[in-house]
Design an enzyme around this catalytic site. Structure first.
Site, PDB file in Angstrom:
ATOM      1  CB  CYS A 117      -0.960   0.004   1.176  1.00  0.00           C
ATOM      2  SG  CYS A 117      -2.197  -1.292   1.040  1.00  0.00           S
TER       3      CYS A 117
ATOM      4  CG  HIS B 194      -3.059   3.813   1.473  1.00  0.00           C
ATOM      5  ND1 HIS B 194      -3.542   3.356   0.263  1.00  0.00           N
ATOM      6  CD2 HIS B 194      -3.139   2.764   2.335  1.00  0.00           C
ATOM      7  CE1 HIS B 194      -3.893   2.087   0.396  1.00  0.00           C
ATOM      8  NE2 HIS B 194      -3.661   1.708   1.636  1.00  0.00           N
TER       9      HIS B 194
ATOM     10  CG  ASN C  18      -6.494  -0.541   0.906  1.00  0.00           C
ATOM     11  OD1 ASN C  18      -5.762  -0.151  -0.005  1.00  0.00           O
ATOM     12  ND2 ASN C  18      -6.041  -0.958   2.073  1.00  0.00           N
TER      13      ASN C  18
HETATM   14  N1  ACO Z   1     -18.692  -7.545   9.016  1.00  0.00           N
HETATM   15  C1  ACO Z   1     -19.093  -7.698  10.281  1.00  0.00           C
HETATM   16  N2  ACO Z   1     -18.250  -7.930  11.287  1.00  0.00           N
HETATM   17  C2  ACO Z   1     -16.934  -7.999  11.002  1.00  0.00           C
HETATM   18  C3  ACO Z   1     -16.442  -7.845   9.709  1.00  0.00           C
HETATM   19  C4  ACO Z   1     -17.377  -7.609   8.676  1.00  0.00           C
HETATM   20  N3  ACO Z   1     -17.003  -7.433   7.376  1.00  0.00           N
HETATM   21  N4  ACO Z   1     -15.102  -7.957   9.738  1.00  0.00           N
HETATM   22  C5  ACO Z   1     -14.746  -8.165  11.013  1.00  0.00           C
HETATM   23  N5  ACO Z   1     -15.855  -8.205  11.789  1.00  0.00           N
HETATM   24  C6  ACO Z   1     -15.942  -8.413  13.227  1.00  0.00           C
HETATM   25  C7  ACO Z   1     -14.758  -9.143  13.794  1.00  0.00           C
HETATM   26  O1  ACO Z   1     -14.915 -10.537  13.609  1.00  0.00           O
HETATM   27  C8  ACO Z   1     -14.808  -8.741  15.248  1.00  0.00           C
HETATM   28  O2  ACO Z   1     -15.767  -9.514  15.891  1.00  0.00           O
HETATM   29  P1  ACO Z   1     -15.507 -10.067  17.383  1.00  0.00           P
HETATM   30  O3  ACO Z   1     -15.377  -8.821  18.221  1.00  0.00           O
HETATM   31  O4  ACO Z   1     -16.726 -10.860  17.639  1.00  0.00           O
HETATM   32  O5  ACO Z   1     -14.236 -10.855  17.297  1.00  0.00           O
HETATM   33  C9  ACO Z   1     -15.332  -7.309  15.201  1.00  0.00           C
HETATM   34  O6  ACO Z   1     -15.925  -7.152  13.879  1.00  0.00           O
HETATM   35  C10 ACO Z   1     -14.282  -6.246  15.397  1.00  0.00           C
HETATM   36  O7  ACO Z   1     -13.152  -6.546  14.604  1.00  0.00           O
HETATM   37  P2  ACO Z   1     -11.897  -5.588  14.540  1.00  0.00           P
HETATM   38  O8  ACO Z   1     -10.916  -6.142  13.545  1.00  0.00           O
HETATM   39  O9  ACO Z   1     -11.402  -5.286  15.910  1.00  0.00           O
HETATM   40  O10 ACO Z   1     -12.586  -4.250  13.944  1.00  0.00           O
HETATM   41  P3  ACO Z   1     -11.955  -2.829  13.670  1.00  0.00           P
HETATM   42  O11 ACO Z   1     -12.792  -1.793  14.264  1.00  0.00           O
HETATM   43  O12 ACO Z   1     -10.471  -2.796  13.958  1.00  0.00           O
HETATM   44  O13 ACO Z   1     -12.121  -2.655  12.098  1.00  0.00           O
HETATM   45  C11 ACO Z   1     -10.770  -2.860  10.089  1.00  0.00           C
HETATM   46  C12 ACO Z   1     -11.543  -3.578  11.207  1.00  0.00           C
HETATM   47  C13 ACO Z   1     -11.775  -2.088   9.244  1.00  0.00           C
HETATM   48  C14 ACO Z   1     -10.050  -3.898   9.258  1.00  0.00           C
HETATM   49  C15 ACO Z   1      -9.750  -1.883  10.693  1.00  0.00           C
HETATM   50  O14 ACO Z   1      -9.038  -2.494  11.713  1.00  0.00           O
HETATM   51  C16 ACO Z   1      -8.764  -1.332   9.693  1.00  0.00           C
HETATM   52  O15 ACO Z   1      -9.119  -0.603   8.774  1.00  0.00           O
HETATM   53  N6  ACO Z   1      -7.475  -1.654   9.879  1.00  0.00           N
HETATM   54  C17 ACO Z   1      -6.405  -1.120   9.052  1.00  0.00           C
HETATM   55  C18 ACO Z   1      -6.404  -1.684   7.684  1.00  0.00           C
HETATM   56  C19 ACO Z   1      -5.303  -1.028   6.938  1.00  0.00           C
HETATM   57  O16 ACO Z   1      -5.106   0.185   6.984  1.00  0.00           O
HETATM   58  N7  ACO Z   1      -4.487  -1.762   6.231  1.00  0.00           N
HETATM   59  C20 ACO Z   1      -3.286  -1.160   5.695  1.00  0.00           C
HETATM   60  C21 ACO Z   1      -3.244  -1.098   4.310  1.00  0.00           C
HETATM   61  S1  ACO Z   1      -3.634  -2.596   3.522  1.00  0.00           S
HETATM   62  C22 ACO Z   1      -2.241  -3.146   2.722  1.00  0.00           C
HETATM   63  O17 ACO Z   1      -1.148  -2.754   2.977  1.00  0.00           O
HETATM   64  C23 ACO Z   1      -2.417  -4.266   1.714  1.00  0.00           C
END
Ligand code: ACO
Length: 323
Positions: free
Chosen positions: A114, A250, A280
């Protein structure tokens, strides 16, 4: 007097197929509401079955050349950021080179996931400043839909496909922060964080693999590292957050984008946001946002822009440039 790498053209291409969040409700235990509130994403584009990264990249490159009023004959080098090249080799960049009808110069891919476009911009700038190229086509292009695990709701709803491109041209500046062009860059990586974000396959492990991410762990690193790298790039240019017209981040997650802007002391009015429409798109997201930001009339000549990105590696960085 000082040589500067000035943006003289920008363009993008998005595949025709648009997939709204609701599509995922049919196959996964997820909702449009969850995806919107946790990520800010509303829809994304997915490439057609027979559409490859170099197809998207070539279309974005043609749009950037047209915007610059140039042809492939005017280009000395292509630097293409991608983690999803068509083939193991040759590089997607040389495939684009051939498709553009460019028979001289050189082309290569950069892989920093990314953060790829920031790394590509920085490398293209170095080629220009060292006299190895006068005009460089810098492209970010991805088909992340090819590496999704469609049963993993925590990743497959977040990514999309697309491409964006810039034409950089060497121009003389005064050597001050008022110059147009790239003013400073900052690149970082720390391979100890590999397990936070990776693809569990590759040539040497004899599979294609799928993207795996500990999203909440990546999130923890993102805001702090992004705000810091942006500040470092600005400091190197002799500037501060107060000088910034646009953060072009990004586009991974609206909450990361908001958190980074806040940490930099800037309101969201100064941020180009496209994550709602593109998801993304990894290395493609910054040039896509630059191109859309210009189309919307947000980015204008003379504006001070800071781009920042973080991704697998972890790898992260920023570029300060005057449009
Ligand atoms: N729908 C419903 N529930 C979901 C989904 C979904 N699509 N995905 C995850 N959940 C659930 C999880 O299972 C978890 O449930 P649990 O509490 O029962 O275990 C709950 O939602 C919370 O999960 P988290 O991962 O803690 O949620 P968070 O608020 O952190 O959001 C996200 C997740 C959107 C992925 C976020 O963490 C994020 O954007 N992280 C950074 C991603 C990023 O920037 N990546 C870098 C670039 S990518 C690259 O380099 C290729």
């Amino acid at each position: 007097m000082a040589g500067r790498s000035v943006v003289v053209g920008v363009g993008h291409y998005l595949p025709e197929r648009v997939v709204p969040n609701a599509e995922f409700e049919k196959t996964l235990d997820t909702t449009d509401e969850w995806i919107r509130t946790r990520s800010g994403i509303e829809r994304r584009h997915f490439a057609a079955e027979d559409e490859t990264t170099s197809d998207l990249a070539t279309k974005a490159a043609k749009a950037a050349l047209a915007d610059a009023g140039l042809t492939a004959d005017d280009i000395d080098a292509i630097v293409l950021a991608t983690s999803t090249a068509d083939l193991t080799f040759p590089s997607a960049a040389t495939m684009v080179q051939a498709r553009l009808g460019m028979t001289r110069g050189f082309a290569f891919d950069v892989q920093a996931v990314c953060a790829g476009f920031v790394f590509a911009l920085s490398n293209a700038n170095a080629l220009i400043l060292s006299g190895q190229a006068k005009r460089v086509l810098v492209i970010g292009a991805e088909t992340f839909s090819r590496i999704m695990d469609w049963t993993d709701r925590s990743t497959c709803v977040l990514f999309g496909d697309g491409a964006g491109a810039l034409v950089l041209e060497e121009q003389e500046g005064q050597g001050t922060a008022q110059d147009r062009g790239i003013l400073a860059t900052d690149l970082n990586s720390d391979g100890r964080y590999k397990d936070l974000l990776y693809v569990d396959g590759g040539v040497s492990t004899q599979s294609t693999g799928h993207l795996r991410m500990q999203g909440n762990q990546v999130f923890r690193h993102a805001v702090e590292k992004l705000a810091r790298t942006a500040e470092v790039a600005l400091e190197r240019a002799g500037l501060t957050g107060d000088d910034v017209d646009w953060i072009v981040p990004h586009q991974a997650n609206i909450r990361i984008i908001q958190g980074t802007a806040k940490k930099m002391g800037l309101p969201m009015d100064n941020v180009v946001v496209t994550v709602q429409d593109h998801g993304n798109t990894s290395a493609a997201s910054i040039p896509l946002a630059l191109s859309v930001g210009k189309q919307r009339g947000q980015i204008k000549p003379g504006d001070l822009i800071v781009t920042e990105a973080i991704g697998g590696g972890l790898a992260w960085g920023a570029v300060a440039l005057r449009w």
